[in-house]
Design a protein around this motif. Structure first.
Motif, PDB file in Angstrom:
ATOM      1  N   ASP A   1     -47.876 -10.831 -25.634  1.00  0.00           N
ATOM      2  CA  ASP A   1     -46.618 -10.818 -24.866  1.00  0.00           C
ATOM      3  C   ASP A   1     -46.618 -11.859 -23.745  1.00  0.00           C
ATOM      4  OD1 ASP A   1     -48.403  -9.492 -23.285  1.00  0.00           O
ATOM      5  OD2 ASP A   1     -47.207  -7.687 -23.022  1.00  0.00           O
ATOM      6  N   ILE A   2     -47.813 -12.388 -23.412  1.00  0.00           N
ATOM      7  CA  ILE A   2     -47.896 -13.492 -22.436  1.00  0.00           C
ATOM      8  C   ILE A   2     -48.953 -14.472 -22.925  1.00  0.00           C
ATOM      9  CG2 ILE A   2     -48.561 -14.170 -20.080  1.00  0.00           C
ATOM     10  CD1 ILE A   2     -47.513 -11.522 -19.093  1.00  0.00           C
TER      11      ILE A   2
ATOM     12  N   LYS B   1     -41.845 -13.689 -29.176  1.00  0.00           N
ATOM     13  CA  LYS B   1     -40.997 -13.389 -28.011  1.00  0.00           C
ATOM     14  C   LYS B   1     -41.870 -13.161 -26.760  1.00  0.00           C
ATOM     15  CE  LYS B   1     -36.898 -11.631 -30.397  1.00  0.00           C
ATOM     16  NZ  LYS B   1     -37.207 -12.273 -31.670  1.00  0.00           N
TER      17      LYS B   1
ATOM     18  N   ARG C   1     -43.838 -14.458 -23.112  1.00  0.00           N
ATOM     19  CA  ARG C   1     -43.665 -15.308 -21.936  1.00  0.00           C
ATOM     20  C   ARG C   1     -44.784 -16.343 -21.904  1.00  0.00           C
ATOM     21  NH1 ARG C   1     -44.349 -10.981 -17.585  1.00  0.00           N
ATOM     22  NH2 ARG C   1     -44.165 -12.708 -16.115  1.00  0.00           N
TER      23      ARG C   1
ATOM     24  N   HIS D   1     -37.141 -23.265 -23.527  1.00  0.00           N
ATOM     25  CA  HIS D   1     -36.410 -22.289 -22.701  1.00  0.00           C
ATOM     26  C   HIS D   1     -34.904 -22.400 -22.963  1.00  0.00           C
ATOM     27  CE1 HIS D   1     -34.909 -19.854 -19.482  1.00  0.00           C
ATOM     28  NE2 HIS D   1     -34.188 -20.879 -19.062  1.00  0.00           N
TER      29      HIS D   1
ATOM     30  N   GLY E   1     -34.405 -19.401 -25.121  1.00  0.00           N
ATOM     31  CA  GLY E   1     -34.459 -18.433 -24.018  1.00  0.00           C
ATOM     32  C   GLY E   1     -35.870 -18.000 -23.671  1.00  0.00           C
TER      33      GLY E   1
ATOM     34  N   PRO F   1     -39.033 -17.324 -21.706  1.00  0.00           N
ATOM     35  CA  PRO F   1     -39.348 -17.298 -20.269  1.00  0.00           C
ATOM     36  C   PRO F   1     -40.602 -18.140 -20.000  1.00  0.00           C
ATOM     37  CG  PRO F   1     -39.275 -15.067 -21.223  1.00  0.00           C
ATOM     38  CD  PRO F   1     -39.341 -16.037 -22.352  1.00  0.00           C
TER      39      PRO F   1
ATOM     40  N   GLY G   1     -42.432 -10.720 -13.615  1.00  0.00           N
ATOM     41  CA  GLY G   1     -41.327 -10.411 -14.534  1.00  0.00           C
ATOM     42  C   GLY G   1     -40.243 -11.485 -14.541  1.00  0.00           C
ATOM     43  N   ILE G   2     -40.567 -12.710 -14.097  1.00  0.00           N
ATOM     44  CA  ILE G   2     -39.590 -13.812 -14.131  1.00  0.00           C
ATOM     45  C   ILE G   2     -39.240 -14.106 -15.589  1.00  0.00           C
ATOM     46  CG2 ILE G   2     -39.373 -16.333 -13.804  1.00  0.00           C
ATOM     47  CD1 ILE G   2     -40.856 -15.965 -11.125  1.00  0.00           C
ATOM     48  N   THR G   3     -37.958 -14.157 -15.893  1.00  0.00           N
ATOM     49  CA  THR G   3     -37.539 -14.367 -17.292  1.00  0.00           C
ATOM     50  C   THR G   3     -36.826 -15.701 -17.501  1.00  0.00           C
ATOM     51  OG1 THR G   3     -35.508 -13.145 -16.840  1.00  0.00           O
ATOM     52  CG2 THR G   3     -37.342 -11.895 -17.809  1.00  0.00           C
ATOM     53  N   GLY G   4     -36.794 -16.515 -16.442  1.00  0.00           N
ATOM     54  CA  GLY G   4     -36.138 -17.819 -16.565  1.00  0.00           C
ATOM     55  C   GLY G   4     -37.142 -18.933 -16.784  1.00  0.00           C
ATOM     56  N   TYR G   5     -36.807 -20.103 -16.242  1.00  0.00           N
ATOM     57  CA  TYR G   5     -37.689 -21.270 -16.304  1.00  0.00           C
ATOM     58  C   TYR G   5     -37.927 -21.703 -14.870  1.00  0.00           C
ATOM     59  CZ  TYR G   5     -39.190 -26.091 -17.227  1.00  0.00           C
ATOM     60  OH  TYR G   5     -39.890 -27.275 -17.267  1.00  0.00           O
TER      61      TYR G   5
END
Length: 241
Positions: free
Chosen positions: A11-12, A51, A53, A97, A101, A103, A163-167
């Protein structure tokens, strides 16, 4: 490619793998570009399918600074094949990203130091020379922002927890700089050595004379800040030797 694909579900992904020794990047640029680009592409593909990060380690990419301290919006000015390869990889991350999408957090560390560092880097080089005699270095003038590897690890942990989900792009540094001359003197003092430091005053082409990281963004969004000051960090390395 196959070994990344065959990794179990994740997951990461923290992507640190790269060829990184700058002088070598001038001798074998193709190897640097190919390896650094393809390893990043493979990681991003794995992340897209899982999916996951991504935390990607970039580098100092700002060249000769236009202003200090250097924030993340400072223009990029790579001046070697290694740094150029990292910019290409950042652009690849940006694309993944934008299009999928994904992260992604990008770290741009300044001068990392700590136990176990390769002897070709400045601090281990000074300590190695002190074992047998005086220290001989080139240019005494450049100032650098040194950040301890444990503080880098702290930033990774904060990024995982954020938990940042952007770039997002973050500088990692101490927010202070020290000259090579002062650093060498400090190491000799802490090592309680009677040897001396000599400089040939050979100037490297395109040398960056000062670099200081603006770390306000990492403080604000990751609640991260460096906890190990340079003196304590140096002391702990010297003790281990």
């Amino acid at each position: 490619h196959k070994c990344i694909e065959s990794l179990p579900y994740v997951d990461i992904i923290i992507h640190l793998a790269a060829y990184s020794f700058v002088p070598l990047s001038f001798k074998t640029p193709e190897v640097f570009y190919r390896n650094n680009y393809l390893s990043t592409l493979n990681v991003l593909e794995k992340a897209r399918k899982s999916k996951a990060r991504v935390i990607f380690f970039s580098s100092y990419l700002y060249g000769n600074p236009h202003y200090l301290p250097i924030d993340e919006n400072h223009p990029l000015a790579p001046h070697n094949p290694y740094a150029q390869s990292k910019i290409i990889c950042e652009k690849l991350c940006e694309g993944y990203h934008r299009d999928f999408g994904l992260p992604i957090i990008i770290f741009r560390p300044f001068n990392i130091y700590g136990p176990g560092q390769n002897k070709s880097f400045l601090i281990p080089k000074i300590l190695e020379q002190l074992k047998t005699g005086d220290v001989h270095l080139e240019d005494s003038r450049p100032r650098r922002d040194f950040i301890h590897v444990m503080d880098i690890i702290g930033a990774v942990i904060k990024a995982i927890e954020s938990g940042i989900t952007g770039y997002e792009v973050f500088n990692l540094g101490s927010g202070k700089s020290i000259s090579i001359r002062k650093l060498a003197d400090e190491i000799v003092l802490l090592a309680e050595s009677h040897h001396k430091v000599f400089f040939s005053n050979i100037e490297r082409k395109g040398e960056v004379l000062d670099s200081v990281a603006d770390i306000r963004k990492a403080k604000a969004l990751l609640s991260w800040e460096p906890l190990i000051n340079l003196k304590d960090g140096l002391r702990s390395i010297i003790k281990e030797r």
